[in-house]
Structure formats: C-alpha cells, structure tokens
Design an enzyme around this catalytic site. Structure first.
Site, PDB file in Angstrom:
ATOM      1  N   CYS A   1      59.732  47.946  20.671  1.00  0.00           N
ATOM      2  CA  CYS A   1      58.331  48.028  21.073  1.00  0.00           C
ATOM      3  C   CYS A   1      57.915  49.464  21.401  1.00  0.00           C
ATOM      4  O   CYS A   1      57.665  50.247  20.498  1.00  0.00           O
ATOM      5  CB  CYS A   1      58.061  47.054  22.213  1.00  0.00           C
ATOM      6  SG  CYS A   1      56.320  46.598  22.292  1.00  0.00           S
TER       7      CYS A   1
ATOM      8  N   HIS B   1      59.899  42.109  20.151  1.00  0.00           N
ATOM      9  CA  HIS B   1      60.944  42.073  21.179  1.00  0.00           C
ATOM     10  C   HIS B   1      62.049  41.114  20.720  1.00  0.00           C
ATOM     11  O   HIS B   1      62.100  39.966  21.159  1.00  0.00           O
ATOM     12  CB  HIS B   1      60.355  41.613  22.521  1.00  0.00           C
ATOM     13  CG  HIS B   1      59.581  42.676  23.205  1.00  0.00           C
ATOM     14  ND1 HIS B   1      60.158  43.616  24.004  1.00  0.00           N
ATOM     15  CD2 HIS B   1      58.264  42.960  23.177  1.00  0.00           C
ATOM     16  CE1 HIS B   1      59.242  44.442  24.465  1.00  0.00           C
ATOM     17  NE2 HIS B   1      58.072  44.069  23.971  1.00  0.00           N
TER      18      HIS B   1
ATOM     19  N   GLU C   1      64.966  40.773  21.512  1.00  0.00           N
ATOM     20  CA  GLU C   1      65.876  40.279  22.550  1.00  0.00           C
ATOM     21  C   GLU C   1      65.463  38.879  23.028  1.00  0.00           C
ATOM     22  O   GLU C   1      66.281  38.110  23.503  1.00  0.00           O
ATOM     23  CB  GLU C   1      65.918  41.254  23.743  1.00  0.00           C
ATOM     24  CG  GLU C   1      64.653  41.364  24.585  1.00  0.00           C
ATOM     25  CD  GLU C   1      63.622  42.369  24.034  1.00  0.00           C
ATOM     26  OE1 GLU C   1      63.646  42.626  22.816  1.00  0.00           O
ATOM     27  OE2 GLU C   1      62.799  42.868  24.824  1.00  0.00           O
TER      28      GLU C   1
HETATM   29  N1  GLN Z   1      53.057  50.276  26.070  1.00  0.00           N
HETATM   30  C1  GLN Z   1      53.165  49.899  24.701  1.00  0.00           C
HETATM   31  C2  GLN Z   1      51.996  49.060  24.252  1.00  0.00           C
HETATM   32  O1  GLN Z   1      51.301  48.501  25.050  1.00  0.00           O
HETATM   33  C3  GLN Z   1      54.462  49.170  24.439  1.00  0.00           C
HETATM   34  C4  GLN Z   1      54.582  47.870  25.144  1.00  0.00           C
HETATM   35  C5  GLN Z   1      55.976  47.353  25.203  1.00  0.00           C
HETATM   36  O2  GLN Z   1      56.925  48.077  25.005  1.00  0.00           O
HETATM   37  N2  GLN Z   1      56.128  46.079  25.503  1.00  0.00           N
HETATM   38  O3  GLN Z   1      51.757  48.916  23.064  1.00  0.00           O
END
Ligand code: GLN
Length: 541
Positions: free
Chosen positions: A387, A516, A518
């Site tokens: 992410c 994500h 995970e």
């Molecule tokens: N801050 C980034 C976004 O909002 C990544 C978010 C995250 O890693 N869950 O896109």
C-alpha cells in the site's frame, strides 16, 4: 417466552476477565477451529463496547491493526484471527460496536419505531443486540455462532452485551449454549506458585451478572497444575476437567492443539453435543513450525513499530510462510523515522535478508522509507511494498530512476512538482473520515509472464483487499513504464496500478501492491507475495 432456536443452532459466548490482551480472540477462534473439523459452519461475532462505529478512525498504535474485510468493513483485528482459524470470509455486520448499536437505536427512535415508549438500555438495546445475533445466525446459516465480548467483565461499556448474552440462554435452550470465560493465572516470581485469586474474582463478576461459565481458560505461562485446577473448580463451581490451560506458546496456531490436549473437545461435546478436534493439515503445519531448517530475517520498516499489533496480519503472513516453507522467519522492526540517508538505511539493513515496507498514513517516517526502498532496489535486497509501500516505491523510482526531482505523494507534499501519487478523483469531494477510503476487495487484471502473475497462480485476475485514498497518478504511468517499472496488475479499467515489480534482470525480488495481501494470507495458504519474498530470501542463502 417462545424458544427462538427452532433451527438447532449452537451459541458459544466468550468473555474475558482480569486483564485485556490475554488473547480472547485467539482463544475463541481456536475453539471455533476445533469445531470446524466436523464441517460445521462457525460464524464469529465480535462485540465491542466503544462508541466508534468501527476502529477505522483509531490509531493503530493504540488499538492495533485495523482489519479490512472483503465487503470493505473496517473491523477489530480479532477478525483476522477468525478468518485465519475458521476459514470464513467475515462480514462487517458481524462486528457489533456500541457505536453501531446506539446509531441504530437513535435512528429507530427518530423514525418512531418505539412510539409512546421510553427507550431504555434494557430491554430496547439488549433486544436489538439479540436480534442482531439471531439474524446473523439465520442469514449465514451458521451451525455455531461464536460471540466474543470485547474488553473484560466489569467494564461499564460492555455490560449490555453481557446482559444480552445472559438472556439468550433461556431463549435458545441450555443445551444449545456454552459460556467460556478466559482469565489470567499469574505465577509471581517471589512465590513460584500458580495463583487462582484473580480467576476467582473475575468469575465472581461473571456470575454476578447471571452467567455460569461452562469452561474456564486460565492463561498462564505454564500448564495449570492439578492443584490449581481443583481450586478453581471448587471456588468457581465448575468441573475440574472444564478448567483448561491457556499456556503461552510461541505461535497462536498451536493453541487449538493445546486446548485439544487439555481435553476441551470432551467439554464441548458434553455441553453442545458436537464433535471437535484438530484438523490433520493444521497439525502438520503447526508441527512444521518446530521443525524448520535455516532462518531468514525480514525487516518491517514502518512507523508504528512500537506496538507489534499494528502489523499483526503481516506478522501472521510471515508465520504462514514459515510453516509452509519450513524455515524460521525472524522479524526485525525498523523505525523509519530514524533513517535519514542511504548510508543509514544500509547500516540498519545489515544482516537483513528481506524487507517489507508496510501501509501507513501521513508524513512521519516516509523519507526514511524512501531511503530504505532505494537501498533495497540498488542492492538487490528482496523487497515487498504494501500500500503506502507501493506508493513510496513509485516515489523512489520516479526520483532516482526517472529523474523527476522532488517527486512525491500529495498526501504529504501537496505542492510537489511531480505528484506521482495523487488522491483518487472520487476521494476529492469526500470530507468525512470514517469508512470513506477505497475499502474492500477489488480485482486486478494481471500481466502475463510477470513474477507477480506467477505467484498468484497464473490467474487472469487477483483479488486483494484495499484501504487507501491515494493512487499512482495515471499521468505518470508512461514515464514509469518507459524507465522499466513493470505494472504487473491493473484495475480492470486500466487506470489504477495494483501491483508493480522490477524486471528479473534488474532485481531478484522487488514487488509491491496497492492492496493489503496480509489480510487474506492463511496458515494453509500463505499470501503469494509474502511467500515469494520469503522464498527469495531462502534462495539467496
Ligand atoms: N496513506 C496512503 C493512502 O491513503 C496509504 C494507505 C495505506 O497504506 N493503507 O493512500
């Protein structure tokens, strides 16, 4: 009162006492895991007394990781254990917070559902809670509803959930409900003796509320000895064999085995008439954890490193790899706030086989993450970006390979000359912070022949869960591609970059995803990108 349980559903209520953080979620999930052996469908419900609608607006260093479901629900990290132990894909409606309950009560009252009545905690709130339990059980065709009450008994905020759980015994019939209470058995250093008093006091609190536990699990650093089991049995009005050791183990995946050995399956049978036990595959994988050959060390480079729970699912995903690849995976947390340049990144990564840059928000620690990624890219260190990790890998590539000076994300640098990461267009008009990110499972169309495509089983599509507002800016796609970054997976409309990697000739393992992975990693089937990472580290040896 009419019996509600014509469909013969079973209910297991799990409460906890003495301390928080004893692993009630894991205990409940482990009991559920044993029950799934017989092919029964166990549906978990988590009750949390706080007034947030969901934990999505809380800080992960306080509350642990926010778990995201396929349907986009942001829920307590215990749902991670449930999904991993029960083999179900959970739903947002299975998470009952007091915030949600009160929101609904208030709407009902305004709509006139209670016209003429004084709306009260009992019966209106408790009735609504029970209605939710029964509806979930019916909608999901659950054989067993596993209800976990968050917090510890005696907390004011959980009283209504406990009261609702007390009431349902009469409604579903005593043969269809089992109460489990988890407590703490300390062994003070000065006496070297297992102490039952906290358990006695905590069970007294549950009984005061009209609940008689059928099983008491005593969390302890050692197996409970027969003396203390006897004592707990006498003081708490429970059979000795129903006092189960919740002994500390090095991996949560061994807990179903521990409970089984302690005789919990007989007690489940006696109370609910259902057979349970450890599944063969599960046992084999759990055994693998004790028979690993070799070791790899993975660094998680983030900013929530003070509380391991902030990265709970990543740690679990690495355990899954360990069990499946039969290799010990050690984890080192690196706080990126302290990394100022490439040299520092290099010295922190000494002795590290692979790196994960996990998700995150805001500016603290991000320049350190960029330095770490830069080092990994140039020195062939196996790397997985998750992410924010993908976004910062793109920032690093833009700055140092595409030569786009000052490239950044508009999340932290709104005035950057090269906004390679920018807010999603549909996010621009949103002002509310709760539940408004791009959340839940989305498909990516995979690029054939790529490493990521292979890791995902050469499928056309890969689904992962998301939780973010920012994206790789489509205006920079071309520039990134020209310099050799590979988009291994894109959203079906081709606009959003979901997976990236570097060409094999340039790097052995450099992948990142906007999702994500995970969250969907399982003990029996590790998340593909984690598997790839650990494998690359092993092969490097
Ligand atoms: N801050 C980034 C976004 O909002 C990544 C978010 C995250 O890693 N869950 O896109």
């Amino acid at each position: 009162m009419p019996r509600r349980n014509d469909m013969k559903k079973k209910f297991i209520i799990v409460s906890g006492g003495v301390l928080s953080g004893l692993g009630k979620g894991v205990a409940a999930a482990s009991i559920g895991n044993l029950i799934t052996k017989a092919g029964l469908k166990v549906v978990p419900v988590k009750c949390d007394g706080y007034l947030n609608v969901d934990p999505g607006t809380m800080n992960p260093t306080e509350h642990g990781e926010v778990f995201v479901l396929d349907d986009g629900g942001e829920v307590d990290m215990d749902f991670g254990h449930y999904e991993r132990f029960l083999g179900v894909s959970c739903k947002f409606s299975w998470s009952l917070t007091m915030g949600k309950i009160y929101e609904e009560i208030r709407l009902k009252e305004r709509r006139g559902d209670y016209l003429g009545k004084t709306v009260q905690l009992i019966p209106h709130v408790t009735d609504l809670i029970k209605e939710k339990f029964y509806k979930i059980a019916e909608d999901e065709k659950a054989d067993v509803l596993m209800i976990e009450i968050g917090g510890t008994v005696g907390d004011i905020e959980n009283e209504l959930f406990i009261e609702a759980c007390r009431q349902i015994k009469k409604e579903v019939g005593p043969e269809n409900i089992m109460y489990v209470h988890l407590t703490y058995v300390p062994v003070p250093d000065n006496v070297h003796e297992q102490k039952s008093k906290p358990t006695q006091q905590s069970v007294a609190l549950v009984r005061e509320r009209g609940i008689e536990p059928d099983i008491i699990i005593g969390r302890c650093k050692e197996l409970l000895d027969s003396g203390i089991k006897k004592k707990i049995s006498i003081f708490c009005g429970i059979e000795e064999k129903a006092v189960i050791s919740g002994v500390d183990v090095d991996s949560v995946y061994k807990i179903p085995l521990v409970f089984s050995k302690e005789g919990i399956n007989d007690i489940i049978k006696e109370n609910l008439g259902i057979a349970s036990g450890v599944k063969d595959d599960w046992k084999k994988l759990a055994d693998n954890l004790d028979h690993t050959e070799g070791k790899v060390t993975i660094a998680i480079c983030g900013k929530y490193t003070k509380l391991e729970d902030s990265y709970a699912s990543i740690l679990e995903a690495l355990k899954h790899c360990s069990a499946n690849l039969k290799v010990k995976v050690c984890v080192k947390m690196i706080e990126t706030t302290d990394v100022n340049n490439l040299e520092e990144a290099g010295s922190l990564l000494r002795g590290i086989d692979g790196v994960i840059v996990p998700g995150g928000f805001g500016s603290r620690g991000i320049e350190g993450k960029v330095q770490i990624i830069h080092y990994c890219r140039e020195h062939g260190v196996p790397f997985l970006g998750i992410c924010y990790g993908l976004q910062l890998a793109v920032v690093e590539f833009a700055r140092n390979v595409c030569d786009l000076k000052g490239a950044s994300t508009t999340e932290t640098h709104p005035g950057t000359p090269h906004p390679v990461i920018d807010i999603l267009p549909e996010q621009k008009k949103i002002t509310d912070k709760g539940g408004t990110m791009r959340l839940g499972a989305y498909p990516a169309v995979m690029k054939e022949g790529t490493l990521v495509w292979m890791l995902y089983g050469k499928e056309k599509e890969a689904w992962e869960r998301h939780r973010h507002r920012y994206e790789v800016n489509p205006e920079y796609h071309q520039a990134l591609l020209e310099k050799g970054l590979i988009f291994s997976g894109l959203s079906p409309d081709g606009k959003l970059v979901e997976f990236i990697e570097l060409p094999k000739e340039k790097h052995k393992y450099f992948t990142a995803t906007q999702g994500h992975p995970e969250l969907k990693s399982r003990f029996e089937k590790p998340g593909p990108l984690f598997y790839g990472l650990v494998k690359a580290c092993v092969e490097k040896e």
